[in-house]
Design a protein around this motif. Structure first.
Motif, short mmCIF file in Angstrom:
data_model
loop_
_atom_site.label_atom_id
_atom_site.label_comp_id
_atom_site.label_asym_id
_atom_site.label_seq_id
_atom_site.Cartn_x
_atom_site.Cartn_y
_atom_site.Cartn_z
N ALA A 154 45.32 39.25 49.11
CA ALA A 154 44.93 38.48 47.94
C ALA A 154 44.95 39.33 46.68
O ALA A 154 45.36 38.87 45.61
N VAL A 155 44.51 40.59 46.79
CA VAL A 155 44.54 41.51 45.66
C VAL A 155 45.96 41.66 45.12
O VAL A 155 46.18 41.72 43.90
N ARG A 156 46.93 41.70 46.02
CA ARG A 156 48.31 41.95 45.63
C ARG A 156 49.05 40.68 45.19
O ARG A 156 50.00 40.76 44.42
N LEU A 157 48.59 39.52 45.65
CA LEU A 157 49.26 38.28 45.29
C LEU A 157 48.65 37.62 44.05
O LEU A 157 49.33 36.88 43.34
N ALA A 158 47.38 37.90 43.78
CA ALA A 158 46.73 37.28 42.62
C ALA A 158 47.46 37.60 41.31
O ALA A 158 47.69 36.69 40.50
N PRO A 159 47.85 38.87 41.05
CA PRO A 159 48.58 39.14 39.81
C PRO A 159 49.90 38.39 39.71
O PRO A 159 50.35 38.04 38.61
N VAL A 160 50.53 38.11 40.86
CA VAL A 160 51.78 37.35 40.85
C VAL A 160 51.52 35.92 40.40
O VAL A 160 52.26 35.34 39.60
N ALA A 161 50.43 35.32 40.91
CA ALA A 161 50.07 33.96 40.50
C ALA A 161 49.80 33.91 38.99
O ALA A 161 50.22 32.97 38.30
N LEU A 162 49.11 34.92 38.48
CA LEU A 162 48.82 34.96 37.04
C LEU A 162 50.11 35.13 36.23
O LEU A 162 50.26 34.52 35.16
N ALA A 163 51.03 35.94 36.73
CA ALA A 163 52.31 36.13 36.03
C ALA A 163 53.12 34.85 36.02
O ALA A 163 53.77 34.51 35.01
N MET A 164 53.10 34.13 37.13
CA MET A 164 53.82 32.84 37.18
C MET A 164 53.22 31.85 36.19
O MET A 164 53.96 31.11 35.52
N ARG A 165 51.91 31.84 36.10
CA ARG A 165 51.24 30.95 35.15
C ARG A 165 51.67 31.29 33.72
O ARG A 165 51.92 30.40 32.90
N GLU A 166 51.77 32.59 33.44
CA GLU A 166 52.15 33.01 32.08
C GLU A 166 53.61 32.70 31.77
O GLU A 166 53.95 32.28 30.66
N GLN A 167 54.49 32.88 32.77
CA GLN A 167 55.92 32.65 32.55
C GLN A 167 56.27 31.17 32.49
O GLN A 167 57.30 30.79 31.91
N GLN A 168 55.46 30.31 33.10
CA GLN A 168 55.61 28.86 33.04
C GLN A 168 56.97 28.38 33.55
O GLN A 168 57.55 27.43 33.03
N ARG A 169 57.45 29.03 34.60
CA ARG A 169 58.69 28.58 35.24
C ARG A 169 58.43 28.00 36.62
O ARG A 169 59.25 27.24 37.14
N LEU A 170 57.30 28.39 37.23
CA LEU A 170 56.96 27.95 38.57
C LEU A 170 55.48 27.60 38.62
O LEU A 170 54.68 28.06 37.80
N THR A 171 55.11 26.80 39.61
CA THR A 171 53.70 26.51 39.86
C THR A 171 53.23 27.37 41.03
O THR A 171 53.70 27.19 42.16
N ALA A 172 52.34 28.30 40.76
CA ALA A 172 51.82 29.17 41.82
C ALA A 172 50.71 28.45 42.57
O ALA A 172 49.78 27.91 41.96
N VAL A 173 50.79 28.45 43.90
CA VAL A 173 49.79 27.82 44.75
C VAL A 173 49.20 28.89 45.66
O VAL A 173 49.77 29.23 46.69
N PRO A 174 48.04 29.47 45.28
CA PRO A 174 47.39 30.45 46.16
C PRO A 174 46.94 29.77 47.45
O PRO A 174 46.34 28.70 47.43
N LEU A 175 47.23 30.43 48.58
CA LEU A 175 46.90 29.87 49.89
C LEU A 175 46.10 30.91 50.66
O LEU A 175 46.56 32.03 50.87
N ALA A 176 44.90 30.53 51.08
CA ALA A 176 44.03 31.43 51.83
C ALA A 176 44.14 31.13 53.32
O ALA A 176 43.97 29.99 53.75
N THR A 177 44.44 32.15 54.09
CA THR A 177 44.56 32.00 55.53
C THR A 177 43.93 33.21 56.20
O THR A 177 43.13 33.91 55.61
N GLY A 178 44.27 33.44 57.46
CA GLY A 178 43.73 34.58 58.18
C GLY A 178 42.46 34.23 58.93
O GLY A 178 42.01 33.08 58.97
N ALA A 179 41.84 35.26 59.50
CA ALA A 179 40.62 35.06 60.28
C ALA A 179 39.41 34.77 59.39
O ALA A 179 38.43 34.18 59.84
N ASP A 180 39.47 35.20 58.12
CA ASP A 180 38.34 35.01 57.20
C ASP A 180 38.85 34.52 55.85
O ASP A 180 38.86 35.26 54.87
N PRO A 181 39.29 33.26 55.78
CA PRO A 181 39.82 32.76 54.50
C PRO A 181 38.80 32.73 53.38
O PRO A 181 39.18 32.76 52.21
N ASP A 182 37.50 32.69 53.72
CA ASP A 182 36.48 32.72 52.66
C ASP A 182 36.53 34.04 51.90
O ASP A 182 36.37 34.08 50.68
N SER A 183 36.74 35.14 52.63
CA SER A 183 36.87 36.45 51.98
C SER A 183 38.09 36.48 51.08
O SER A 183 38.06 37.04 49.98
#
Length: 343
Positions: free
Chosen positions: A16-45
C-alpha cells in the motif's frame, strides 16, 4: 466520458505504501481512474496505510486460504468489474487472474531477485512466475532491469522507474516532521521474534552504556503515518527485512542490514547501509560506533536512497496511461539518480 479504471492491488501495508503514490499521481495526471484495492490476510491494515495518503480502498477483497482460492475471488471480481489494467507488486494470484481475463498487468519493483546462486525460495519462484504474466515491468534499479533481461524479458517491456517508497516518504514528510526531529538514540528493530531474541544481549549491553537508548520493534508500530513518523525520527534501523531497508533509506534513516549482501548491493555501494552479522557482539559494536560519532551516522545517511528519486510514481502512472493509449511512455529514471540527504 469516464476514464479507464486501473486497479492497484495491495496485499500488505508495504505494498500500500508503494501503490498509494501511484494512485495520487494518476489523480493528478487525470488520464486514468485509480482504484485502490485492499486484499491479503489483513486488508484493514492495508486500508489504514492507504488512509495515511488520503485514500480509501474502493474494493476490499480478503485473500483466500491459498493461491487458487484467491485467484478465483479476483476472477469473480473482474468478471463483474473488469479493469483496463491492473498494477501489482508481489501479487501473483491477482496477476494470474488478470492475465487469464486478458487484462494487462503492470508490476512495480519488477526484477528484484535475491542474487543468491541456486536460490529456490517460494518468493523467488513467485517473482519469476509473475514476470511471465506481466505486460510492463517497472523496475526500481538498473540491476533489477538487468535481472529481467537475463530472464529473457523483452527490453521494450521494461522501464526503469525507480521505487515509489521514496515518493511515499516525501508525501508524508510534512506530517512526520521529517528531518526536523531526528531522535538521537532511537533504534528501530525490524526483525522477527526469534532473531530479536537472539540479539537481545546486544540491546541490553547498549542500554547499559547509553541511557538515552530507545529500541522500538517495527512490528509494534501501526502501519501508515505512525510508522512513517517513526522512520523519520529514528537514528538507525537494524533489519533483515528488504522492504524496511528501502523504506528506512527513503526516510533518511541509515540501516544496519542483516542478511546476504546480494539482496542490497546498491545500498552497500552508496554506503547508506552496512552489512552486519546477526550476533550480539557485532551489532552492539556497530550501533555503538554510530552513537559515539554522529558524523559516522550522517555519512551513511548522506549516501541517499538508490531505489528512487521521488518521481517514480509519476513514471508508473504515465506508463500505465501510455499502455492504454493515453500519451507517451516516460523517459526512464537516470541510472545515477538517487534521493536522500543527511537529516
Amino acid at each position: 466520458m469516464s476514464l479507464p479504471e486501473v486497479h492497484l492491488v495491495a496485499g500488505s501495508a508495504a505494498e500500500a505504501v508503494r501503490l498509494a503514490p501511484v494512485a495520487l499521481a494518476m489523480r493528478e495526471q487525470q488520464r486514468l481512474t485509480a482504484v485502490p484495492l485492499a486484499t491479503g490476510a489483513d486488508p484493514d491494515s492495508v486500508g489504514r496505510t492507504f488512509a495515511a495518503f488520503g485514500l480509501t480502498p474502493q474494493i476490499t477483497l480478503p485473500s483466500g486460504t491459498g493461491q487458487n482460492e484467491t485467484m478465483s475471488r479476483f476472477d469473480e471480481l473482474w468478471a463483474a468489474r473488469t479493469p483496463a489494467a491492473v498494477i501489482v507488486r508481489d501479487g501473483l494470484a491477482p496477476a494470474l487472474a488478470a492475465f487469464w481475463r486478458r487484462v494487462p498487468v503492470l508490476t512495480i519493483d519488477a526484477g528484484r531477485r535475491s542474487g543468491e546462486l541456486g536460490s529456490a525460495t517460494v518468493h523467488e519462484a513467485q517473482c519469476r512466475l509473475l514476470a511471465q504474466v506481466t505486460t510492463v515491468h517497472l523496475a526500481a534499479t538498473p540491476l533489477a532491469a538487468m535481472n529481467l533481461l537475463d530472464e529473457r524479458v523483452i527490453a521494450g517491456d521494461t522501464l526503469l522507474t525507480g521505487g515509489t517508497a521514496q515518493d511515499a516518504a516525501e508525501f508524508l514528510a510534512p506530517a512526520t516532521n521529517a528531518g526536523r526531529h531526528r531522535v538521537y538514540g532511537t533504534v528501530v528493530l525490524g526483525v522477527g521474534v526469534e532473531r530479536a531474541q537472539a540479539i537481545g544481549p546486544a540491546v541490553r549491553y547498549l542500554a547499559g552504556r547509553h541511557r538515552h537508548l530507545e529500541v522500538v520493534r517495527a512490528a509494534d508500530v501501526a502501519p501508515g503515518l505512525e510508522f512513517a513518523t517513526l522512520l523519520a525520527q529514528a537514528y538507525v534501523m537494524i533489519t533483515d527485512d528488504e522492504d524496511l531497508v528501502e523504506e528506512s533509506l527513503a526516510a533518511g534513516c541509515p540501516v544496519l542490514m542483516i542478511g546476504p549482501a546480494s539482496r542490497h548491493s546498491e545500498t552497500l555501494h552508496v554506503g547508506s547501509t552496512r552489512l552486519v552479522d546477526p550476533d550480539p557482539a557485532t551489532i552492539a559494536s556497530e550501533v555503538a560506533r554510530l552513537f559515539e560519532s554522529r558524523v559516522r551516522r550522517d555519512a551513511m545517511a548522506a549516501g541517499g536512497n538508490p531505489y528512487g528519486d521521488g518521481l517514480a510514481a509519476y513514471r508508473v502512472a504515465q506508463a500505465a496511461a501510455a499502455l492504454l493509449g493515453h500519451g507517451q511512455f516516460p523517459d526512464p529514471m537516470p541510472a545515477h539518480s538517487t534521493a536522500g540527504a543527511v537529516r
